[in-house]
Design a protein around this motif. Sequence first.
Motif, PDB file in Angstrom:
ATOM      1  N   GLU A  10      -4.656 158.909 -27.422  1.00 17.10           N
ATOM      2  CA  GLU A  10      -3.268 158.814 -26.968  1.00 17.10           C
ATOM      3  C   GLU A  10      -2.673 160.181 -26.622  1.00 17.10           C
ATOM      4  N   ASP A  11      -3.205 161.218 -27.288  1.00 18.99           N
ATOM      5  CA  ASP A  11      -2.445 162.460 -27.326  1.00 18.99           C
ATOM      6  C   ASP A  11      -2.310 163.160 -25.980  1.00 18.99           C
ATOM      7  N   GLU A  12      -3.362 163.124 -25.196  1.00 14.28           N
ATOM      8  CA  GLU A  12      -3.262 163.851 -23.926  1.00 14.28           C
ATOM      9  C   GLU A  12      -2.091 163.312 -23.110  1.00 14.28           C
ATOM     10  N   ARG A  13      -2.025 161.992 -23.044  1.00 17.81           N
ATOM     11  CA  ARG A  13      -0.936 161.366 -22.286  1.00 17.81           C
ATOM     12  C   ARG A  13       0.431 161.721 -22.882  1.00 17.81           C
ATOM     13  N   LEU A  14       0.539 161.609 -24.207  1.00 17.93           N
ATOM     14  CA  LEU A  14       1.848 161.848 -24.840  1.00 17.93           C
ATOM     15  C   LEU A  14       2.242 163.318 -24.745  1.00 17.93           C
ATOM     16  N   LEU A  15       1.264 164.212 -24.960  1.00 17.00           N
ATOM     17  CA  LEU A  15       1.596 165.635 -24.968  1.00 17.00           C
ATOM     18  C   LEU A  15       1.896 166.156 -23.559  1.00 17.00           C
ATOM     19  N   ARG A  16       1.369 165.472 -22.542  1.00 18.22           N
ATOM     20  CA  ARG A  16       1.673 165.880 -21.179  1.00 18.22           C
ATOM     21  C   ARG A  16       2.992 165.289 -20.671  1.00 18.22           C
ATOM     22  N   GLY A  17       3.702 164.604 -21.554  1.00 14.96           N
ATOM     23  CA  GLY A  17       4.980 164.033 -21.130  1.00 14.96           C
ATOM     24  C   GLY A  17       4.809 162.769 -20.314  1.00 14.96           C
ATOM     25  N   GLN A  18       3.627 162.144 -20.416  1.00 15.26           N
ATOM     26  CA  GLN A  18       3.410 160.942 -19.621  1.00 15.26           C
ATOM     27  C   GLN A  18       3.656 159.670 -20.422  1.00 15.26           C
ATOM     28  N   GLY A  19       4.196 159.809 -21.622  1.00 18.03           N
ATOM     29  CA  GLY A  19       4.589 158.626 -22.379  1.00 18.03           C
ATOM     30  C   GLY A  19       5.682 157.888 -21.623  1.00 18.03           C
ATOM     31  N   ARG A  20       5.743 156.569 -21.857  1.00 20.53           N
ATOM     32  CA  ARG A  20       6.806 155.779 -21.210  1.00 20.53           C
ATOM     33  C   ARG A  20       7.630 155.133 -22.312  1.00 20.53           C
ATOM     34  N   TYR A  21       8.817 155.641 -22.492  1.00 20.47           N
ATOM     35  CA  TYR A  21       9.708 155.160 -23.553  1.00 20.47           C
ATOM     36  C   TYR A  21      10.778 154.266 -22.919  1.00 20.47           C
ATOM     37  N   VAL A  22      11.543 153.599 -23.768  1.00 21.06           N
ATOM     38  CA  VAL A  22      12.518 152.636 -23.249  1.00 21.06           C
ATOM     39  C   VAL A  22      13.413 153.266 -22.188  1.00 21.06           C
ATOM     40  N   ASP A  23      13.858 154.486 -22.438  1.00 26.61           N
ATOM     41  CA  ASP A  23      14.800 155.087 -21.492  1.00 26.61           C
ATOM     42  C   ASP A  23      14.149 155.406 -20.143  1.00 26.61           C
ATOM     43  N   ASP A  24      12.799 155.429 -20.102  1.00 29.40           N
ATOM     44  CA  ASP A  24      12.100 155.688 -18.844  1.00 29.40           C
ATOM     45  C   ASP A  24      11.971 154.428 -17.995  1.00 29.40           C
ATOM     46  N   LEU A  25      12.247 153.282 -18.597  1.00 25.43           N
ATOM     47  CA  LEU A  25      11.971 152.007 -17.929  1.00 25.43           C
ATOM     48  C   LEU A  25      13.199 151.482 -17.197  1.00 25.43           C
ATOM     49  N   VAL A  26      12.955 150.583 -16.259  1.00 22.11           N
ATOM     50  CA  VAL A  26      13.999 149.878 -15.506  1.00 22.11           C
ATOM     51  C   VAL A  26      15.068 150.862 -14.988  1.00 22.11           C
ATOM     52  N   PRO A  27      14.675 151.795 -14.144  1.00 21.70           N
ATOM     53  CA  PRO A  27      15.681 152.696 -13.578  1.00 21.70           C
ATOM     54  C   PRO A  27      16.721 151.896 -12.793  1.00 21.70           C
ATOM     55  N   GLY A  28      17.945 152.358 -12.816  1.00 18.24           N
ATOM     56  CA  GLY A  28      19.002 151.651 -12.101  1.00 18.24           C
ATOM     57  C   GLY A  28      19.717 150.619 -12.952  1.00 18.24           C
ATOM     58  N   ALA A  29      19.261 150.432 -14.185  1.00 16.47           N
ATOM     59  CA  ALA A  29      19.959 149.485 -15.057  1.00 16.47           C
ATOM     60  C   ALA A  29      21.374 149.992 -15.352  1.00 16.47           C
ATOM     61  N   LEU A  30      22.261 149.054 -15.601  1.00 20.93           N
ATOM     62  CA  LEU A  30      23.596 149.431 -16.074  1.00 20.93           C
ATOM     63  C   LEU A  30      23.450 150.109 -17.438  1.00 20.93           C
ATOM     64  N   GLU A  31      24.382 150.990 -17.763  1.00 20.34           N
ATOM     65  CA  GLU A  31      24.251 151.724 -19.026  1.00 20.34           C
ATOM     66  C   GLU A  31      25.423 151.441 -19.959  1.00 20.34           C
ATOM     67  N   VAL A  32      25.129 151.583 -21.223  1.00 19.27           N
ATOM     68  CA  VAL A  32      26.048 151.138 -22.269  1.00 19.27           C
ATOM     69  C   VAL A  32      26.551 152.316 -23.093  1.00 19.27           C
ATOM     70  N   ALA A  33      27.802 152.242 -23.492  1.00 19.57           N
ATOM     71  CA  ALA A  33      28.291 153.118 -24.567  1.00 19.57           C
ATOM     72  C   ALA A  33      29.040 152.240 -25.560  1.00 19.57           C
ATOM     73  N   VAL A  34      28.946 152.592 -26.821  1.00 22.77           N
ATOM     74  CA  VAL A  34      29.526 151.762 -27.884  1.00 22.77           C
ATOM     75  C   VAL A  34      30.700 152.504 -28.511  1.00 22.77           C
ATOM     76  N   LEU A  35      31.841 151.822 -28.579  1.00 22.31           N
ATOM     77  CA  LEU A  35      32.972 152.389 -29.321  1.00 22.31           C
ATOM     78  C   LEU A  35      32.707 152.155 -30.798  1.00 22.31           C
ATOM     79  N   ARG A  36      32.734 153.239 -31.562  1.00 21.36           N
ATOM     80  CA  ARG A  36      32.381 153.150 -32.981  1.00 21.36           C
ATOM     81  C   ARG A  36      33.592 153.516 -33.846  1.00 21.36           C
ATOM     82  N   SER A  37      33.642 152.904 -34.975  1.00 20.45           N
ATOM     83  CA  SER A  37      34.795 153.151 -35.844  1.00 20.45           C
ATOM     84  C   SER A  37      34.867 154.615 -36.259  1.00 20.45           C
ATOM     85  N   PRO A  38      36.053 155.236 -36.139  1.00 25.14           N
ATOM     86  CA  PRO A  38      36.225 156.601 -36.650  1.00 25.14           C
ATOM     87  C   PRO A  38      36.591 156.599 -38.137  1.00 25.14           C
ATOM     88  N   HIS A  39      36.804 155.424 -38.707  1.00 23.89           N
ATOM     89  CA  HIS A  39      37.241 155.316 -40.105  1.00 23.89           C
ATOM     90  C   HIS A  39      36.147 154.664 -40.950  1.00 23.89           C
TER      91      HIS A  39
END
Lengths: 791, 293
Positions: A10-39
Amino acid sequence: MIGEKVQRVEDERLLRGQGRYVDDLVPGALEVAVLRSPHAHARIVELDLDPVLDVEGVVAVYTYDDLSGPMAEPLPLLIPHPALTQGRTQYALAKDEVNYVGEAVAFVVAESRYVAEDALALIRVTYEVLPPVVGVDAARRADRLVHDDVPGNVAARMEQSVGDAAAAIEAAPHRLSLDLTVERSASMPMEGRGTVARWDPDTKRLHVWSSTQTSTGLRAAVAAKLGLDLVQVDVITPDVGGGFGVKIMHPWPEELLVPMAAMALGRPVKFTEDRREHFISSAHERGQVQHVDVGFDDEGRLLGLSVQFWHDNGAYTPYGLIVPIITSTQLLGPYKPRAYSVVFESLYTNTVIVTPYRGAGRPQGVYAMERTMDAIAAYLGKDRTEVRATNFIQPDEFPYDQGLTFQDGRPLIYDSGDYPASLEKLKALVGWDEFESFRQEARASGRRVGIGLACYVEGTGVGPYEGAHIHVETSGKVKVAIGLTSQGQGHQTAFAQVVADELGVPFEDVEVTTGDTRRMPYAVGTFASRAAVMSGSAVALAARQTRAKALRIAAEALEVSEEDLEIVDGQVQVKGAPATKVALGTIAVLSNPLRYAFDEASKLATQFTVGDTSKPPIADDEEPGLEGKDFYSPERSTFASGMHAVIVETDPDTCEIKVLKYAVVHDCGNLINPLIVEGQIHGGVAQGIGGALYERMAYDEHGQLQNASFMDFLMPYSTEMPATIDIDHLETPSPLNPLGLKGAGEAGVIPSAAVFASAIEDAEGFPIHAMPISPSELYDLRLQHGHEEPS
Amino acid sequence: MKPAPFEFVRPASLAEALEVLAANPDAKVLAGGQSLIPLLSMRLAAPGMLVDINGIGELSYVRSDREGVRVGALARHAEVEGDARAREVQPLLGLALRQVAHPTIRNRGTTVGSVVHADGSAEIPVVLALLNGRVAVASSSGRRDIAAADLFLGPMESSLKHDEIAVEAFFPAIEHDAGVAFDEVARRNGDYALCGVAAHVRVSGGRIVSVRTGYLSVCDVPTVVDLTAAFPDGVVTPAALDDAGDLAVAALDPVSDIHASAVYRCRLVRTLTRRVVVAAHEHAMSRVGAEVS
């Protein structure tokens, strides 16, 4: 190949930055931000979304009022327990009350995360702030309640005992009591949480990719909460940048809200957690306050052990009582307590939830037990290793029943081990017997050094089951699917080794797919040091099945008996006459009566005659294809063990604590790949050094986390690690599974707090009862014990 | 962790940058960005405009002469640290720069940026203050020099006006009879120090004539303390070093935070004061000795 130090593919691929993580997938998807309690604790009086709705680029905003059906119910309590009488879980979006800083209140979907965060700033929430409960002491005082309907803030009270510990302690020649604390820390994977979902309106199927430790668990949760059939939901786990437990907790609110929004909006939606969110909304662990009473004889032999502890479970209990149950049972380690009683209370506080983090309650239990062992040794003036050896379960006493019920509801029975042999190895590895002369030398030059050790036993490979599916292509390539996920552990490498050995194929021809519910819908997940034991065993069983089928078909094709055949390098051949052979790929063709000659293997297959022409092409008990599928389900967990020793130097002036030597003796049964096991130990030790000397969750009295960034939450760098970690293996195979394996994933981190407390105590000459410890705290202790004049 | 919207301009000349800055009271200057970008990402700062000065090549220099080291606004920490002539002219600069965060941050962060960020936990402001250095600042209405003593007003607050850009920091050369030293204690390698001390010692005829130390992370602003009075006989003795520690602690105001208590920081003040005064004294004696021979 099993047992060889095979380099991770696995390592050659991962160390070369060729891993594919969730954020790398489905480009163009709508993006989310969550309002979180300050209290940390508040009632939501009013939520005003009007200012947000006109913001350009905002597509949707959800609050609790937008949830319906099962989504409007509290999130699941994953693992109920009869003792958890006051279990509480949060809503996907807060309904009318928030119980920790970071709890999700509103969910904004926008064209980009930038716009989504702009929108968060415009949402107006009116809170009625309530007094928060922060820390175990405040929870126990209970003059404020986290949940109005939970008296005393007590989610659960649980007791287990073997024998009459109180009477045994009372009657013992010597007695000691200890009060101990361990602070909070957290998993902190490099990749935070993340989920992306796409709804296909044509096929009515939901595709979800999530950075999770369980794709099957998440799939079931999504289907149930969104009212879909299980077969409508696919959950795929791509590369995952670390889990360490925080991603076995599921479903996270976002893991449901993202697919919900994707279905509602008809567009792909993605959530990528940032680091601050990870600190304040993903799970923590470790925080406990403990009281130990122990009775023992002149040799330091335990006669009775009574432990009470108070476990900070945070604001909710979605993961049940797993962590404190593990603490209460695994505390016993390699020892025979003779009489033992343990009682814990799991307490609500207005802080982030507590769910398993690598080690999962064991570091705390080992800390309590090993602090006790050191206290006994100090009291009797005995060598710390002798007191431990006096209490060891002996090699001829296995299987050893501790008489308790373990986390999986099964009896706590150790399957195998050799603790005296481990201790001897450890003493040799760290130079235990030579340490006093080193101490004298160091002292002569004004240096202060100390040595410590800690022992543990770890229940691993917890059930209920894992499966594996093996498919041999007509090319001879072998495709393996297992259901549990990988967070970087090296599953491709390790399981390919197993298949190469069991099936007799080249390692390079084996491809392993993990965590894809389309390929293996029945699976549990990667946690509890279970992947090698559970999936490794399942892979071995499935490979044996595949091998048996290959031999059956080959025997017929070659007109020899199965017993005369072997599989070498992907060829089934006659023993002693290797020229008579047939390739596995050819057998794959023969196994499938639908035999259009698409490829060379199919053409080749026509020279063999397989099957009785008077019978159906597929026999009653057969299936087409050269495949094997099997599940492994053990009767109970298998118990790995280990011992760590550390030599530290404490600076007489600055109180800085430096690691001079770190030694590990580890027994996880037979090793599939020692390189991977040692990597797991290295990582665990690093995480443990972090937990012992650097990390903590610094909540203030208002429930605000003061160090919610990597600037102030101090994970150790490589510069804080010892130059080497000396490792020795002992291999006592488990009788419970086909390869004799025990788990190794969590081991490295388990004894850290205990072993550092032991060494620092030895260097300083006063007891250490609170971990982690910083130079500033060490200085305070020196002042308290009169070893220093205040500056 | 995404910044709020801002305008972005990248002027090609200093004059243009100063004009833009004068016309936009809501603008912030971006140089190395090692402090500003995280502040933007966490939305702790939300300026309406960023004036990126990285295109102004004329500000990228390290020049040393007998008077001292002149560091242009775009010189990265790593460039100053690696400049052999600068290390010779004022060794304290290199000693302190080695302790500034990690190499990756030093590759991008600027020395002048660190000065005007005015963080009481940073190394470079203390060095400038101890050496009685200064910064040259420019605005659309002209240039002026600000002495270090007049620069640091409060935590993260310098006396620069909004329309001014610090274009150069000047670190005076080490005197022929002086020695310097720097030491700090941080939780992890490269972290902000729990306490850091720079020392400047001058000797004459084999005796100490001046001992001054500068402190970081134990006061809101870089603080210089004159410890000469602790060495009435002009020699370094355990008693004199104890007295120096007393003087230092009395002049400082360490606070407790999540990483260290105030009493522990006092302990570090004493320990590090002792270490750096001894080291700076040895340095001075070796330099004077080398001069004589």
